[in-house]
Write an enzyme that holds these catalytic residues in place. Structure first.
Site, PDB file in Angstrom:
ATOM      1  N   THR A 133       0.824  -1.206   0.000  1.00 25.79           N
ATOM      2  CA  THR A 133       0.000   0.000   0.000  1.00 25.79           C
ATOM      3  C   THR A 133       0.863   1.263   0.000  1.00 25.79           C
ATOM      4  O   THR A 133       2.015   1.241   0.438  1.00 25.79           O
ATOM      5  CB  THR A 133      -0.898  -0.015   1.264  1.00 25.79           C
ATOM      6  N   ASP A 134       0.273   2.368  -0.450  1.00 23.83           N
ATOM      7  CA  ASP A 134       0.974   3.663  -0.384  1.00 23.83           C
ATOM      8  C   ASP A 134       1.035   4.182   1.057  1.00 23.83           C
ATOM      9  O   ASP A 134       1.784   5.113   1.352  1.00 23.83           O
ATOM     10  CB  ASP A 134       0.299   4.706  -1.292  1.00 23.83           C
ATOM     11  N   GLU A 135       0.235   3.571   1.957  1.00 25.83           N
ATOM     12  CA  GLU A 135       0.162   4.104   3.323  1.00 25.83           C
ATOM     13  C   GLU A 135       1.471   3.928   4.083  1.00 25.83           C
ATOM     14  O   GLU A 135       1.695   4.586   5.099  1.00 25.83           O
ATOM     15  CB  GLU A 135      -1.020   3.471   4.084  1.00 25.83           C
ATOM     16  N   TYR A 159      -2.048  -0.553  10.927  1.00 24.90           N
ATOM     17  CA  TYR A 159      -2.156  -1.218   9.612  1.00 24.90           C
ATOM     18  C   TYR A 159      -0.928  -0.903   8.753  1.00 24.90           C
ATOM     19  O   TYR A 159      -0.246  -1.813   8.262  1.00 24.90           O
ATOM     20  CB  TYR A 159      -3.436  -0.767   8.891  1.00 24.90           C
ATOM     21  N   LYS A 163       2.115  -3.351   7.352  1.00 25.09           N
ATOM     22  CA  LYS A 163       2.409  -3.534   5.924  1.00 25.09           C
ATOM     23  C   LYS A 163       3.865  -3.125   5.639  1.00 25.09           C
ATOM     24  O   LYS A 163       4.563  -3.772   4.854  1.00 25.09           O
ATOM     25  CB  LYS A 163       1.452  -2.714   5.051  1.00 25.09           C
TER      26      LYS A 163
END
Ligand code: NAD
Ligand code: TYD
Length: 354
Positions: A133-135, A159, A163
């Site tokens: 993810t970009d997060e 989260y 990741k």
């Protein structure tokens, strides 16, 4: 030739499996634990297909993973399996560490040992593609440039931290052991089969059910939205031609504030299924307490993927969101089994004793 997809009963995974079978005709072994987010009904159209084998298991179940890799002569693993909802990670981070970190470690290590046994040409062609993810890059200020692959990792939620940890493990398994890995970091997806805990499906279904459309804080947080089928096409392209050990950012060039997204959904619904009282759906918008640690802005610079592998999104936000709203209007049976929890009973009946 067969690939192993993990988490293929979830939102993106099931879209990927459906598109993969249609586009490539190559068989898929789909390993999914069927948590609340996994729904075999997403894959109903593949029932009876010799190209799809479903196995209910945990990515952390090393014995099952080891057996599947060998039994099906797997040539690539595509890892979607994860706990994926930020709000859930705030309330209960344990599962996120278990699946996203420990689970990815176990999956990677089984892939490494299988890969180590392969003959030279199969070793060279094997791939482990990790979907991220970009997060992991943290939060941007309004005028900051979009995330590039070279941005430092600055995850802010349980989260995104889990990741980020899994991305680091994938990187290390390449650098230390030579496992041929690829990582994709994608922005927010939307489209068919999206579980209605996430902003877009939640607002579509709440609007239709006369419920409030909950906007966290001031609704000015920005996400970069990508239609899920475009993400699936990007993963296929990276798997086919990505350079081993590289990471690729995937995004839609569609930065939108949350309020703008919800207003767009409301306008499409006003047109396609007007409220009986004639009022606009936007009247249901309700501002609620903000998410703790809420990241202000994500934006992806996907130019590396376009330049090196020729991928770019085919949907704009306007075309993709219209298709999505229409899909939810057309698929009332899927919606009712998901919102009533009926699909959980089906899973218990089918898999409870296995
Ligand atoms: P999802 O929550 O809809 O689906 C996750 C799937 O993984 C479910 O089918 C679930 O049953 C399965 N799963 C969970 N734990 C498992 C375990 N221990 N073993 C086996 N299966 C397990 O998630 P999604 O939105 O489809 O996201 C898929 C992947 O893409 C995730 O890795 C996520 O981090 C990443 N991603 C998602 C987005 C997005 O906008 N949704 C954006 C970028 C990246
Ligand atoms: P979400 O779909 O949970 O994805 P993510 O947190 O991974 O970006 O949320 C998208 C944005 O919408 C995020 O800024 C939080 C916000 N949001 C709301 O305003 N209300 C809601 O009910 C939800 C679920 C999210």
């Amino acid at each position: 030739m067969t690939i192993l997809v993990t988490g293929g009963a979830g939102f993106i995974g099931s879209n990927f499996v459906l598109d993969w079978v249609a586009e490539t005709g190559e068989a898929v072994v789909n390993l999914d634990k069927l948590t609340y987010a996994g729904n075999p009904a997403n894959l109903a159209s593949l029932e009876g297909s010799p190209l799809h084998v479903f196995v209910r298991a945990d990515i952390g179940d090393s014995d099952t993973v080891a057996k599947l890799l060998r039994k099906y002569n797997i040539r690539a693993v595509v890892n979607f399996a994860a706990e994926s909802h930020v709000d859930r990670s705030i309330h209960g981070p344990g599962e996120f560490i278990q699946t996203n970190v420990v689970g990815t470690f176990r999956l990677l290590d089984e892939a490494r040992s299988y890969w180590g046994e392969l003959p030279h040409d199969k070793q060279r062609d094997f791939r482990f593609l990790h979907v991220s993810t970009d997060e992991v890059y943290g939060s941007l200020k309004p005028l900051d440039p979009a995330f590039k692959e070279t941005n430092p990792y600055e995850p802010n939620s349980p989260y995104s931290a889990s990741k980020a940890a899994s991305d680091h493990l994938v990187r290390a398994w390449h650098h230390t052991y030579g496992l041929p890995v690829l990582t994709t970091n994608c922005s927010n997806n939307y489209g068919p089969y999206h579980f209605p805990e996430k902003l877009i499906p939640l607002c579509i279904l709440n609007a239709l059910n006369d419920k409030p459309l909950p906007i966290y804080g001031d609704g000015q947080q920005v996400r970069d939205w990508l239609y899920v089928k475009d993400h699936c096409a990007a993963i296929r392209r990276v798997l086919e031609a990505g350079e081993v050990g590289e990471t690729y950012n995937v995004g839609g060039w569609n930065e939108k504030a949350n309020l703008e997204v919800v207003n767009a959904i409301c306008s499409i619904l006003d047109e396609l299924k007007p409220r009986r009282d004639g009022k606009p759906y936007a009247a249901q918008i309700t501002f609620v307490t903000d998410r703790p640690g809420h990241d202000r802005r994500y934006a992806i610079d996907a130019s590396k993927l376009e330049r090196e592998l020729g991928w770019k999104p085919s949907e704009t936000f306007e075309t993709g969101i219209r298709k999505t709203v229409q899909w939810y209007l057309d698929n009332t049976e899927w919606v009712s089994t998901v919102t009533s929890g009926e699909y959980r009973k089906w899973i218990d009946t089918n898999y409870g004793s296995r």
